[in-house]
Design a protein around this motif. Structure first.
Motif, mmCIF file in Angstrom:
data_model
loop_
_atom_site.group_PDB
_atom_site.id
_atom_site.type_symbol
_atom_site.label_atom_id
_atom_site.label_comp_id
_atom_site.label_asym_id
_atom_site.label_seq_id
_atom_site.Cartn_x
_atom_site.Cartn_y
_atom_site.Cartn_z
ATOM 1 N N GLU A 135 28.427 37.033 51.277
ATOM 2 C CA GLU A 135 27.356 37.278 50.301
ATOM 3 C C GLU A 135 27.565 38.581 49.540
ATOM 4 O O GLU A 135 27.168 38.700 48.381
ATOM 5 C CB GLU A 135 25.994 37.301 51.020
ATOM 6 C CG GLU A 135 25.500 35.949 51.489
ATOM 7 C CD GLU A 135 26.185 35.492 52.765
ATOM 8 O OE1 GLU A 135 26.040 34.316 53.138
ATOM 9 O OE2 GLU A 135 26.871 36.352 53.403
ATOM 10 N N ASP A 136 28.206 39.560 50.206
ATOM 11 C CA ASP A 136 28.483 40.829 49.528
ATOM 12 C C ASP A 136 29.428 40.617 48.352
ATOM 13 O O ASP A 136 29.207 41.132 47.254
ATOM 14 C CB ASP A 136 29.104 41.828 50.510
ATOM 15 C CG ASP A 136 28.110 42.311 51.547
ATOM 16 O OD1 ASP A 136 26.893 42.180 51.302
ATOM 17 O OD2 ASP A 136 28.556 42.811 52.593
ATOM 18 N N TYR A 140 28.791 41.170 44.327
ATOM 19 C CA TYR A 140 29.600 41.996 43.434
ATOM 20 C C TYR A 140 29.984 41.211 42.175
ATOM 21 O O TYR A 140 29.924 41.724 41.054
ATOM 22 C CB TYR A 140 30.881 42.460 44.142
ATOM 23 C CG TYR A 140 30.654 43.324 45.357
ATOM 24 C CD1 TYR A 140 29.554 44.167 45.437
ATOM 25 C CD2 TYR A 140 31.553 43.298 46.423
ATOM 26 C CE1 TYR A 140 29.349 44.968 46.558
ATOM 27 C CE2 TYR A 140 31.351 44.090 47.539
ATOM 28 C CZ TYR A 140 30.246 44.921 47.610
ATOM 29 O OH TYR A 140 30.048 45.700 48.712
ATOM 30 N N ALA A 141 30.415 39.969 42.375
ATOM 31 C CA ALA A 141 30.821 39.149 41.236
ATOM 32 C C ALA A 141 29.654 38.877 40.303
ATOM 33 O O ALA A 141 29.792 38.901 39.071
ATOM 34 C CB ALA A 141 31.412 37.829 41.736
ATOM 35 N N LYS A 142 28.487 38.626 40.897
ATOM 36 C CA LYS A 142 27.298 38.368 40.071
ATOM 37 C C LYS A 142 26.916 39.605 39.268
ATOM 38 O O LYS A 142 26.553 39.521 38.093
ATOM 39 C CB LYS A 142 26.148 37.935 40.966
ATOM 40 C CG LYS A 142 24.893 37.546 40.198
ATOM 41 C CD LYS A 142 23.805 37.053 41.142
ATOM 42 C CE LYS A 142 22.549 36.667 40.354
ATOM 43 N NZ LYS A 142 21.467 36.185 41.261
ATOM 44 N N ARG A 178 21.467 45.721 29.551
ATOM 45 C CA ARG A 178 22.551 45.512 30.501
ATOM 46 C C ARG A 178 23.564 44.538 29.905
ATOM 47 O O ARG A 178 23.200 43.551 29.277
ATOM 48 C CB ARG A 178 21.991 44.935 31.806
ATOM 49 C CG ARG A 178 23.027 44.744 32.907
ATOM 50 C CD ARG A 178 22.360 44.333 34.205
ATOM 51 N NE ARG A 178 21.500 43.174 34.023
ATOM 52 C CZ ARG A 178 20.842 42.577 35.013
ATOM 53 N NH1 ARG A 178 20.949 43.042 36.253
ATOM 54 N NH2 ARG A 178 20.063 41.535 34.765
ATOM 55 N N HIS A 179 24.835 44.847 30.086
ATOM 56 C CA HIS A 179 25.889 43.991 29.543
ATOM 57 C C HIS A 179 27.122 44.104 30.418
ATOM 58 O O HIS A 179 27.261 45.045 31.218
ATOM 59 C CB HIS A 179 26.224 44.380 28.099
ATOM 60 C CG HIS A 179 26.510 45.842 27.927
ATOM 61 N ND1 HIS A 179 27.674 46.447 28.365
ATOM 62 C CD2 HIS A 179 25.761 46.837 27.378
ATOM 63 C CE1 HIS A 179 27.632 47.743 28.084
ATOM 64 N NE2 HIS A 179 26.491 48.017 27.492
ATOM 65 N N THR A 180 28.019 43.171 30.261
ATOM 66 C CA THR A 180 29.267 43.226 31.022
ATOM 67 C C THR A 180 30.221 44.222 30.388
ATOM 68 O O THR A 180 30.014 44.660 29.246
ATOM 69 C CB THR A 180 29.936 41.849 31.071
ATOM 70 O OG1 THR A 180 30.395 41.505 29.749
ATOM 71 C CG2 THR A 180 28.983 40.772 31.573
ATOM 72 N N LEU A 181 31.266 44.563 31.119
ATOM 73 C CA LEU A 181 32.267 45.482 30.585
ATOM 74 C C LEU A 181 32.914 44.890 29.345
ATOM 75 O O LEU A 181 33.126 45.587 28.338
ATOM 76 C CB LEU A 181 33.324 45.771 31.653
ATOM 77 C CG LEU A 181 34.465 46.713 31.241
ATOM 78 C CD1 LEU A 181 33.926 48.087 30.877
ATOM 79 C CD2 LEU A 181 35.489 46.830 32.369
ATOM 80 N N THR A 236 24.102 40.206 32.573
ATOM 81 C CA THR A 236 23.901 40.666 31.195
ATOM 82 C C THR A 236 22.508 40.303 30.712
ATOM 83 O O THR A 236 21.946 39.284 31.132
ATOM 84 C CB THR A 236 24.951 40.054 30.254
ATOM 85 O OG1 THR A 236 24.710 40.521 28.916
ATOM 86 C CG2 THR A 236 24.893 38.533 30.265
ATOM 87 N N ASP A 237 21.974 41.164 29.878
ATOM 88 C CA ASP A 237 20.692 40.891 29.233
ATOM 89 C C ASP A 237 20.876 40.424 27.797
ATOM 90 O O ASP A 237 19.887 40.168 27.095
ATOM 91 C CB ASP A 237 19.814 42.151 29.233
ATOM 92 C CG ASP A 237 19.432 42.585 30.636
ATOM 93 O OD1 ASP A 237 19.337 41.701 31.506
ATOM 94 O OD2 ASP A 237 19.234 43.798 30.861
#
Length: 370
Positions: free
Chosen positions: A49-50, A54-56, A109-112, A61-62
């Motif tokens: 689950e950890d 992390y992947a999630k 919030r957004h991804t890299l 992203t918002d």
């Protein structure tokens, strides 16, 4: 006795053996049982689950679908229609998009990957703002938005954005009569421009006209020799603010030839540029560059002893609907040259009065800059 002594030497010495007072914690060290190793990673608290969390988080992203695409499309549309809108109106529109890009970067919030693309579009929008500031004669704003575009390009690892920012800066500094600073901007842009990219060719062409402005004929000839083989593959008409075509190169050569004193060659290059610009379809029109080409033609005519033809070309330049700062500067320089060489001619005096009346209406005083 010997065996007892050997056993004493092989056992771990205590502080008491060495003459030190033994503490309670140290006294119990030997008696503590060793920790048994965990039999599985689960015993150490590891859980799949950890990793899934992390992947999630990395993809959280918002941003809404289309947020980035909307900014990218706006850059293309604004660049393509740059010459068809009033500069004040254009500033408001571009500034709104630039603020939107900043908001998405800093308050959502957004991804890299999304952040990198947002940063790229923010840099491109700042380049458009820098061009508007240049056309309005706003030095500090031009430099500030060039700086911002360079920074955004570096953060996004989009080096073409950095190079385009230096293309604006180079042009601005050249018109501000700072050719050495313009040279530094062009070389800085070329240092990061992607190989084979149109911005690299454009900056190389910039170096050619800077060399001419510095009266370095040898450097101008060398650089133009590198540019000309590519010019035959360029379209005649530009494809927006970030395009490059044969008309731009012809215009650069006209200005360069005037600075080098090659006035017949300047006439030929200016007439070629005018022909190309007049043939451009409406959405791709370049009224500023067309006006500059007319003024280059006029300056060449002055040096060739044809003041009436020079004034005719200058009036055509000033008949356009987009008289920006660079056009005003060039027309003031032309009027200054005309007065120096032909002060007695009525057509020259009339042109000077027309120019001063225009400056008065626009609330600007002629600077007579070179």
């Amino acid at each position: 006795m010997i065996l007892t002594r050997a056993l004493e030497l092989t056992r771990r010495l205590t502080p008491a053996d060495l003459g030190f007072e033994e503490t309670a914690d140290e006294a119990g060290t030997d008696s503590a049982a060793p920790t048994e190793p965990a039999s599985t990673l689960t015993d150490l608290g590891a859980a799949p689950e950890d990793a899934w969390a992390y992947a999630k988080a990395a993809t959280a992203t918002d941003l809404r679908p289309g947020d980035i695409e909307d900014l990218e499309l706006s850059v293309h549309q604004l660049a393509a229609s740059y010459s068809t809108k009033a500069l004040g109106e254009l500033w408001v529109e571009v500034d709104r998009y630039r603020k939107r890009a900043h908001s998405l970067l800093t308050h959502h919030r957004h991804t890299l990957r999304e952040g990198r693309e947002l940063t790229r579009q923010a840099g491109m929008l700042s380049i458009v703002l820098a061009w508007i500031a240049h056309d309005l004669g706003e030095n500090d704003l031009t430099q500030a938005y060039c700086d911002d575009a360079w920074t955004q390009g570096m953060e996004a690892e989009a080096h073409d954005v950095c190079a385009w920012s230096e293309d604006v800066r180079c042009t601005h500094l050249l018109y501000a009569e700072r050719p050495y600073d313009a040279f530094a901007a062009a070389t800085r842009g070329l240092s990061v421009a992607p190989a084979g990219h149109r911005v690299a060719l454009r900056l190389t062409a910039q170096l050619a006209r800077i060399s001419a402005r510095l009266r370095d004929r040898s450097a101008f000839t060398d650089v133009m020799a590198r540019v000309r083989p590519h010019s035959e593959r360029l379209p005649l008409h530009r494809s927006g603010l970030f395009g490059l075509d044969a008309a731009v190169l012809a215009s650069y050569e006209a200005s360069s030839r005037i600075w080098l004193g090659d006035h017949q060659e300047a006439v030929a290059a200016a007439e070629t540029a005018i022909e190309h610009y007049k043939a451009m379809p409406g959405p791709q029109s370049a009224p500023t560059r067309l006006a500059i080409a007319h003024l280059d033609l006029a300056l060449a005519r002055v040096s060739l002893g044809a003041p009436e033809q020079a004034v005719f070309a200058a009036r055509q330049a000033l008949s356009g609907s987009r008289i920006v700062d660079s056009v005003r500067r060039r027309s003031e320089h032309l009027e200054y040259r005309l007065r120096l060489r032909y002060p007695e001619l009525r057509v020259v005096r009339d042109f000077g009065e027309e120019l001063r009346a225009r400056s008065s209406r626009e609330g600007q005083a002629p600077s007579h800059s070179a």
